[in-house]
Design an enzyme around this catalytic site. Structure first.
Site, PDB file in Angstrom:
ATOM      1  N   TYR A 195       4.217   7.011  10.044  1.00  0.00           N
ATOM      2  CA  TYR A 195       3.369   5.857   9.737  1.00  0.00           C
ATOM      3  C   TYR A 195       4.181   4.812   8.968  1.00  0.00           C
ATOM      4  O   TYR A 195       4.084   3.610   9.230  1.00  0.00           O
ATOM      5  CB  TYR A 195       2.129   6.295   8.945  1.00  0.00           C
ATOM      6  CG  TYR A 195       1.063   5.213   8.938  1.00  0.00           C
ATOM      7  CD1 TYR A 195       0.110   5.144   9.950  1.00  0.00           C
ATOM      8  CD2 TYR A 195       1.036   4.234   7.940  1.00  0.00           C
ATOM      9  CE1 TYR A 195      -0.843   4.138   9.978  1.00  0.00           C
ATOM     10  CE2 TYR A 195       0.088   3.221   7.960  1.00  0.00           C
ATOM     11  CZ  TYR A 195      -0.856   3.192   8.977  1.00  0.00           C
ATOM     12  OH  TYR A 195      -1.786   2.181   9.005  1.00  0.00           O
ATOM     13  N   TYR A 255      -9.069   4.704   8.350  1.00  0.00           N
ATOM     14  CA  TYR A 255      -9.355   5.067   9.742  1.00  0.00           C
ATOM     15  C   TYR A 255     -10.474   6.103   9.739  1.00  0.00           C
ATOM     16  O   TYR A 255     -10.471   7.017   8.907  1.00  0.00           O
ATOM     17  CB  TYR A 255      -8.130   5.700  10.391  1.00  0.00           C
ATOM     18  CG  TYR A 255      -6.919   4.780  10.515  1.00  0.00           C
ATOM     19  CD1 TYR A 255      -6.705   4.049  11.675  1.00  0.00           C
ATOM     20  CD2 TYR A 255      -5.989   4.653   9.478  1.00  0.00           C
ATOM     21  CE1 TYR A 255      -5.599   3.221  11.813  1.00  0.00           C
ATOM     22  CE2 TYR A 255      -4.881   3.825   9.607  1.00  0.00           C
ATOM     23  CZ  TYR A 255      -4.684   3.110  10.782  1.00  0.00           C
ATOM     24  OH  TYR A 255      -3.589   2.297  10.910  1.00  0.00           O
ATOM     25  N   PRO A 303      -3.173  -0.152  19.132  1.00  0.00           N
ATOM     26  CA  PRO A 303      -3.007  -0.620  17.748  1.00  0.00           C
ATOM     27  C   PRO A 303      -3.179   0.473  16.691  1.00  0.00           C
ATOM     28  O   PRO A 303      -2.968   0.210  15.503  1.00  0.00           O
ATOM     29  CB  PRO A 303      -4.109  -1.677  17.604  1.00  0.00           C
ATOM     30  CG  PRO A 303      -5.125  -1.325  18.632  1.00  0.00           C
ATOM     31  CD  PRO A 303      -4.388  -0.689  19.763  1.00  0.00           C
ATOM     32  N   LYS A 312       1.933  -0.438  15.106  1.00  0.00           N
ATOM     33  CA  LYS A 312       3.382  -0.472  15.364  1.00  0.00           C
ATOM     34  C   LYS A 312       3.855  -1.679  16.164  1.00  0.00           C
ATOM     35  O   LYS A 312       5.061  -1.957  16.217  1.00  0.00           O
ATOM     36  CB  LYS A 312       3.814   0.806  16.102  1.00  0.00           C
ATOM     37  CG  LYS A 312       3.655   2.078  15.288  1.00  0.00           C
ATOM     38  CD  LYS A 312       4.609   2.085  14.121  1.00  0.00           C
ATOM     39  CE  LYS A 312       4.475   3.294  13.247  1.00  0.00           C
ATOM     40  NZ  LYS A 312       4.774   3.021  11.847  1.00  0.00           N
ATOM     41  N   HIS A 348       0.852  -1.204   0.000  1.00  0.00           N
ATOM     42  CA  HIS A 348       0.000   0.000   0.000  1.00  0.00           C
ATOM     43  C   HIS A 348       0.880   1.244   0.000  1.00  0.00           C
ATOM     44  O   HIS A 348       1.872   1.292   0.728  1.00  0.00           O
ATOM     45  CB  HIS A 348      -0.857   0.058   1.271  1.00  0.00           C
ATOM     46  CG  HIS A 348      -1.827  -1.072   1.398  1.00  0.00           C
ATOM     47  ND1 HIS A 348      -3.152  -0.955   1.055  1.00  0.00           N
ATOM     48  CD2 HIS A 348      -1.656  -2.338   1.819  1.00  0.00           C
ATOM     49  CE1 HIS A 348      -3.746  -2.113   1.270  1.00  0.00           C
ATOM     50  NE2 HIS A 348      -2.869  -2.970   1.734  1.00  0.00           N
TER      51      HIS A 348
HETATM   52  C1  PHB Z   1      -5.147  -4.667  11.375  1.00  0.00           C
HETATM   53  O1  PHB Z   1      -5.234  -4.939  10.175  1.00  0.00           O
HETATM   54  O2  PHB Z   1      -5.423  -5.502  12.251  1.00  0.00           O
HETATM   55  C2  PHB Z   1      -4.739  -3.300  11.763  1.00  0.00           C
HETATM   56  C3  PHB Z   1      -4.370  -2.395  10.794  1.00  0.00           C
HETATM   57  C4  PHB Z   1      -3.997  -1.113  11.140  1.00  0.00           C
HETATM   58  C5  PHB Z   1      -4.004  -0.751  12.481  1.00  0.00           C
HETATM   59  C6  PHB Z   1      -4.362  -1.658  13.449  1.00  0.00           C
HETATM   60  C7  PHB Z   1      -4.732  -2.936  13.103  1.00  0.00           C
HETATM   61  O3  PHB Z   1      -3.649   0.512  12.824  1.00  0.00           O
END
Ligand code: PHB
Ligand code: APR
Length: 393
Positions: free
Chosen positions: A387, A203, A295, A299, A75
């Site tokens: 990020y 997000y 999460p 990271k 990505h």
């Molecule tokens: C996930 O795919 O589980 C995931 C992806 C991004 C995040 C947290 C979890 O920031």
């Protein structure tokens, strides 16, 4: 009691422990991994799924790239949406020339076990009552029970890769250990479903709370919604989950979400935690044993990988060149990277969640920061850099 010995005793067979044993093997260093759970249990855990480019490079160099490169999905960045108004893309490719890869930790764990089997590694599962001993002496050891027998493994070094609830951190004296902790007043309710995901990791900050659309592969989606810590999983049938998830996305994205039966559903609390230092005598902590991040920035797994990269380099330099320089700087070097990710994850959590009891002032300040991000190339570059993951030292 039999007393076998090895160069590095590794406590914990999660990503940190197994990757460390693989990197040490490549450098000709012997290790034994002691894991308290069964392999089936370890493989059954649903965990993270985002690998920074730096992590991908470490895994490739460790000979673990084949399936990841085939099945992982690269990505350029991730999207943030809020209040049904803005779309903002954290463009890692544009700002830092780095991509990240979605690849489930479960798959990585399978690859690590497969690699360990190929090289006939000593990975003892269901090792019980594991205890690091004499860690400040020249000759530490680990005692444990395996297959009904008490055993002692003598070693030069012990790697504590046994996660947040592990035993390794607990043998560090209270006078030595400093703990930094922040507990957040909400959790993430997550599901896996065998449906095609949205194209981007997305997000969402919404008055009803945070949401995240993520993925594992083209037919496996991972979604989360922020919930209060009092919520019980029984009260979240799939229909309620999908309805709540869609309510938190702008209409167009909500319509694009493909729903289906969940194949996993769980609630995880959010916590920031750092234990300093990451070394005591001949005991070295790595991964979740030393730190936990919420999460939000994805990271956790990446920090486990960078810790182990530093630790493997330090041990290699010790055995190959007789140099303790990297061993001596391990804790400080790992912690610099850890704190960078801890700060970023805490900040992103604050930006994207609705905190209970948030004042009007705090709400406006949060919206203002999101708007600033959408307008400022400088702010976007800074978020993209973090990020994507800071470079290793
Ligand atoms: C996930 O795919 O589980 C995931 C992806 C991004 C995040 C947290 C979890 O920031
Ligand atoms: N003795 C032996 N093994 C233990 C003990 C013990 N006393 N306590 C825990 N373990 C094992 C656990 O069963 C687990 O398999 O240590 C392993 C630690 O693995 P993880 O918790 O996966 O931690 P780590 O390898 O550091 O990986 C970090 O996991 O939680 C996610 O987001 C985090 O993705 C990150 C990754």
């Amino acid at each position: 009691m039999s007393t076998p010995s090895t160069q590095v005793a590794i406590i914990g067979g999660g990503p940190a422990g197994l990757l460390l044993s693989q990197l040490l093997h490549q450098a000709g260093i012997e290790s034994v991994v002691l894991e308290s759970r069964s392999r089936a249990y370890v493989l059954g855990r649903i965990r993270a799924g985002v690998l920074e480019q730096g992590s991908v490079e470490v895994l490739r160099a460790a000979g673990l790239g084949e399936r990841m490169d085939r099945e992982g999905h690269p990505h350029d960045g991730a999207a943030i949406v809020w209040a049904g108004r803005h779309n903002y893309f954290i463009d890692c490719w544009k700002y830092v020339g780095k991509r990240f890869t979605t690849y489930g930790q479960t798959n990585l764990q399978e690859d690590l076990f497969a690699a360990a089997d190929r090289r006939n590694a000593q990975v003892l599962d269901e090792a019980l009552e594991v205890m690091p001993m004499d860690v400040t002496s020249a000759r530490p050891c680990v005692t444990f029970r395996h297959a009904g027998r008490s055993q002692r493994l003598d070693c030069d070094f012990i790697a504590g890769c046994d996660g947040y609830h592990g035993v390794s951190r607990s043998v560090m004296p209270a006078a030595v250990l400093k703990v930094f902790e922040k507990v957040y007043p909400f959790g993430w309710l997550g599901i896996l479903s065998e449906t095609p995901p949205l194209p981007n990791l997305t997000y969402a900050n919404h008055p009803r709370g945070f949401a995240l659309a993520s993925m594992r592969n083209p037919m496996l989606s991972r979604y989360y919604v922020q919930v209060s810590l009092e919520e019980r999983i029984e009260d979240w049938p799939d229909e309620r989950f999908w309805e709540e998830l869609k309510a938190r996305y702008p209409e167009e994205l909500a319509r694009a979400i493909v729903t289906g039966p969940s194949i996993e559903k769980s609630i995880a609390p959010l916590r920031s935690f750092v234990a300093e230092p990451m070394r005591h005598g001949r005991l070295f902590l790595a991964g979740d044993a030393a730190h936990i991040v919420p999460p939000t920035g994805a990271k956790g797994l990446n920090l486990a990988i960078s810790d182990v990269y530093y630790l493997a380099r330090a041990l290699t330099s010790y055995y190959r060149d007789g140099s303790s320089t990297y061993l001596d700087s391990y804790s400080a070097m790992a912690l610099r990277r850890v704190w960078g990710a801890v700060r970023f994850s805490w900040w992103l959590t604050g930006l994207l969640h609705r905190f209970p009891g948030m004042s009007d002032f705090e709400q406006r300040a949060q919206e203002c920061e999101l708007d600033y991000l959408a307008r400022s190339q400088h702010a976007q570059a800074s978020v993209a850099e973090q990020y994507a993951g800071m470079p290793f030292e």
